[in-house]
Design an enzyme around this catalytic site. Structure first.
Site, PDB file in Angstrom:
ATOM      1  N   TYR A 163      80.674  73.485  28.021  1.00  0.00           N
ATOM      2  CA  TYR A 163      81.586  72.409  27.593  1.00  0.00           C
ATOM      3  C   TYR A 163      80.950  71.616  26.447  1.00  0.00           C
ATOM      4  O   TYR A 163      81.579  71.326  25.434  1.00  0.00           O
ATOM      5  CB  TYR A 163      81.881  71.508  28.798  1.00  0.00           C
ATOM      6  N   SER A 218      84.563  65.010  22.616  1.00  0.00           N
ATOM      7  CA  SER A 218      84.055  64.388  23.848  1.00  0.00           C
ATOM      8  C   SER A 218      82.775  63.651  23.483  1.00  0.00           C
ATOM      9  O   SER A 218      82.234  63.832  22.384  1.00  0.00           O
ATOM     10  CB  SER A 218      83.761  65.505  24.850  1.00  0.00           C
TER      11      SER A 218
HETATM   12  P1  NDP Z   1      93.494  67.719  32.471  1.00  0.00           P
HETATM   13  O1  NDP Z   1      92.770  68.720  33.310  1.00  0.00           O
HETATM   14  O2  NDP Z   1      94.076  66.524  33.135  1.00  0.00           O
HETATM   15  O3  NDP Z   1      94.661  68.452  31.634  1.00  0.00           O
HETATM   16  C1  NDP Z   1      94.367  69.618  30.912  1.00  0.00           C
HETATM   17  C2  NDP Z   1      95.630  70.157  30.279  1.00  0.00           C
HETATM   18  O4  NDP Z   1      95.296  71.336  29.527  1.00  0.00           O
HETATM   19  C3  NDP Z   1      96.670  70.569  31.304  1.00  0.00           C
HETATM   20  O5  NDP Z   1      97.957  70.343  30.784  1.00  0.00           O
HETATM   21  C4  NDP Z   1      96.404  72.072  31.454  1.00  0.00           C
HETATM   22  O6  NDP Z   1      97.551  72.757  31.961  1.00  0.00           O
HETATM   23  C5  NDP Z   1      96.100  72.421  29.992  1.00  0.00           C
HETATM   24  N1  NDP Z   1      95.378  73.678  29.802  1.00  0.00           N
HETATM   25  C6  NDP Z   1      94.195  74.055  30.332  1.00  0.00           C
HETATM   26  N2  NDP Z   1      93.880  75.296  29.925  1.00  0.00           N
HETATM   27  C7  NDP Z   1      94.882  75.709  29.112  1.00  0.00           C
HETATM   28  C8  NDP Z   1      95.149  76.909  28.386  1.00  0.00           C
HETATM   29  N3  NDP Z   1      94.288  77.952  28.405  1.00  0.00           N
HETATM   30  N4  NDP Z   1      96.279  76.982  27.656  1.00  0.00           N
HETATM   31  C9  NDP Z   1      97.165  75.962  27.623  1.00  0.00           C
HETATM   32  N5  NDP Z   1      96.969  74.803  28.298  1.00  0.00           N
HETATM   33  C10 NDP Z   1      95.848  74.679  29.034  1.00  0.00           C
HETATM   34  O7  NDP Z   1      92.455  67.307  31.329  1.00  0.00           O
HETATM   35  P2  NDP Z   1      92.242  65.921  30.537  1.00  0.00           P
HETATM   36  O8  NDP Z   1      93.554  65.302  30.209  1.00  0.00           O
HETATM   37  O9  NDP Z   1      91.207  65.134  31.230  1.00  0.00           O
HETATM   38  O10 NDP Z   1      91.567  66.475  29.202  1.00  0.00           O
HETATM   39  C11 NDP Z   1      92.291  66.757  28.013  1.00  0.00           C
HETATM   40  C12 NDP Z   1      91.306  67.025  26.892  1.00  0.00           C
HETATM   41  O11 NDP Z   1      90.463  65.892  26.712  1.00  0.00           O
HETATM   42  C13 NDP Z   1      90.359  68.207  27.160  1.00  0.00           C
HETATM   43  O12 NDP Z   1      90.093  68.879  25.946  1.00  0.00           O
HETATM   44  C14 NDP Z   1      89.106  67.532  27.657  1.00  0.00           C
HETATM   45  O13 NDP Z   1      87.955  68.307  27.442  1.00  0.00           O
HETATM   46  C15 NDP Z   1      89.106  66.281  26.785  1.00  0.00           C
HETATM   47  N6  NDP Z   1      88.306  65.194  27.301  1.00  0.00           N
HETATM   48  C16 NDP Z   1      88.578  64.633  28.518  1.00  0.00           C
HETATM   49  C17 NDP Z   1      87.814  63.569  28.974  1.00  0.00           C
HETATM   50  C18 NDP Z   1      88.082  62.900  30.273  1.00  0.00           C
HETATM   51  O14 NDP Z   1      87.268  62.042  30.658  1.00  0.00           O
HETATM   52  N7  NDP Z   1      89.163  63.209  30.987  1.00  0.00           N
HETATM   53  C19 NDP Z   1      86.691  63.048  28.189  1.00  0.00           C
HETATM   54  C20 NDP Z   1      86.503  63.707  26.923  1.00  0.00           C
HETATM   55  C21 NDP Z   1      87.290  64.735  26.516  1.00  0.00           C
HETATM   56  P3  NDP Z   1      97.454  74.110  32.832  1.00  0.00           P
HETATM   57  O15 NDP Z   1      96.119  74.123  33.515  1.00  0.00           O
HETATM   58  O16 NDP Z   1      98.607  73.980  33.775  1.00  0.00           O
HETATM   59  O17 NDP Z   1      97.638  75.218  31.843  1.00  0.00           O
END
Ligand code: NDP
Length: 260
Positions: free
Chosen positions: A164, A151
Site C-alpha cells: 500500500y 495517502s
Molecule cells: P472503502 O473501502 O470505504 O471504499 C473503497 C471503494 O473502492 C469501494 O467503493 C470499493 O467497491 C472500490 N473498489 C475497490 N477495489 C476496486 C476495484 N478493483 N475496482 C473498482 N472499485 C474498487 O475505502 P476508502 O473510502 O477508505 O478509501 C478510498 C481511497 O482513499 C483509497 O484509495 C484509499 O487508499 C484512500 N485513502 C483512504 C484513507 C482512509 O483513512 N480511509 C486514508 C488515505 C487514503 P467494491 O469493493 O465493491 O468494488
C-alpha cells in the site's frame, strides 16, 4: 477566458466527473461533493448493485448521476467501460482515481499475490483508468482534470502495509508523470493525500482502542478525519481555480505530516 467571479471559478456545471470506487467512503463523499458543485457524476465500483444504490442516492440529492461498474485493475474491463461511455455520449472531464484496497501483513509473511493485488488496484489502475480518460481528453481538445488519491504513506512508511505504501508513493509521482506528459493538452493531474479518515476500510482500526489513541495522539488535530472534509480540495482540483496547478500533492490530514 477564465471565469470572472470566485464562485464561478469553482463551478463544475457542464462537467462530467468519473469517481472510481465511489459506492461508499471517500469516493461516495467526493461524488456527492463534485455533484453539489454542479458536475454530472459517474459512479463506479466492482459491484453493479452497489453502484445502482449509490446512483439512486445521488439522484435523491438532485445530482445527475449514472453508473459504470467495472474493475479498475482489469485492463479489458476498463477499456470496455470507456467504450460504453463513448457509445452513451459521456465524456469524462474530471477523473478521480479513488478506488483502493488495503492488506495488512508484515513483509516477512506477505505473499506475492497479495503484494501484486494491492499494487494493481492502488497504483496500476490509476494509470489504466487515467490513460483511457486522458486519451479522450486529448482527442477532444478541451483539457481535463485528474485527481489521484494518495495517502500519508505517499510520504512515509508504516509497518505491515508495504505494498500500500509503495503504491501510494507511486501515486504521488504518477500525478507528476501525467503532468509532465499531458500539461500541454491543458490536463492538470494532482494528488490528494488524506490522513486517517473514518470509512469501512478503517473500521477495525477505529474500533481498536490502541490504534484510535495513537491516531489522536499523533495528529495535531487530535481526531480522525471525515470523508466530507476532502470535498473542498477535490472541488478546487477539479475546477478552473486550479488551472495552473499541476503535479502537486495536497495533504488533507489535520496537520499530521507537518509535525514531529
Ligand atoms: P472503502 O473501502 O470505504 O471504499 C473503497 C471503494 O473502492 C469501494 O467503493 C470499493 O467497491 C472500490 N473498489 C475497490 N477495489 C476496486 C476495484 N478493483 N475496482 C473498482 N472499485 C474498487 O475505502 P476508502 O473510502 O477508505 O478509501 C478510498 C481511497 O482513499 C483509497 O484509495 C484509499 O487508499 C484512500 N485513502 C483512504 C484513507 C482512509 O483513512 N480511509 C486514508 C488515505 C487514503 P467494491 O469493493 O465493491 O468494488
Amino acid at each position: 477566458m477564465p471565469p470572472t467571479t470566485s464562485r464561478a471559478l469553482f463551478d463544475l456545471t457542464g462537467r462530467t466527473a468519473l469517481v472510481t470506487g465511489s459506492t461508499r467512503g471517500i469516493g461516495y463523499a467526493l461524488a456527492l461533493g463534485l455533484g453539489q458543485a454542479g458536475a454530472e457524476v459517474v459512479v463506479n465500483s466492482r459491484q453493479p448493485a452497489a453502484v445502482d444504490a449509490a446512483v439512486a442516492q445521488l439522484r435523491d440529492a438532485d445530482i445527475a448521476a449514472r453508473g459504470a461498474a467495472f474493475d479498475v485493475a482489469d485492463e479489458a474491463s476498463v477499456v470496455r467501460a470507456f467504450e460504453a461511455l463513448d457509445r452513451d455520449g459521456v465524456s469524462v472531464d474530471i477523473l478521480v482515481n479513488n478506488a483502493g484496497i488495503q492488506h495488512r501483513k508484515p513483509m516477512l509473511e506477505l505473499e506475492l499475490a497479495d503484494w501484486q493485488r494491492v499494487i494493481d488496484t492502488n497504483l496500476t489502475a490509476a494509470f489504466l483508468v487515467g490513460r483511457e480518460a486522458a486519451r479522450r481528453m486529448v482527442a477532444r481538445g478541451r483539457g481535463g482534470k485528474i485527481i489521484n488519491i494518495g495517502s500519508l504513506t505517499s510520504e512515509a512508511a508504516r509497518a505491515t502495509v508495504a505494498p500500500y505504501t509503495v503504491a501510494k508513493a507511486g501515486i504521488k509521482l504518477l500525478s507528476k508523470s501525467m503532468a509532465a506528459e499531458w500539461a500541454k493538452h491543458d490536463i492538470q493531474a494532482n494528488s490528494i493525500g488524506p490522513g486517517y479518515i473514518v470509512t469501512d476500510m478503517n473500521e477495525a482500526l477505529v474500533k481498536n482502542p490502541e490504534f484510535d489513541a495513537w491516531v489522536k495522539a499523533s495528529n495535531p488535530a487530535q481526531r480522525w478525519g471525515r470523508p466530507d472534509e476532502l470535498v473542498g480540495t477535490a472541488v478546487y482540483l477539479a475546477s478552473a481555480a486550479s488551472n495552473y496547478v499541476n503535479g502537486q500533492i495536497i495533504y488533507v490530514d489535520g496537520g499530521w505530516l507537518s509535525v514531529l
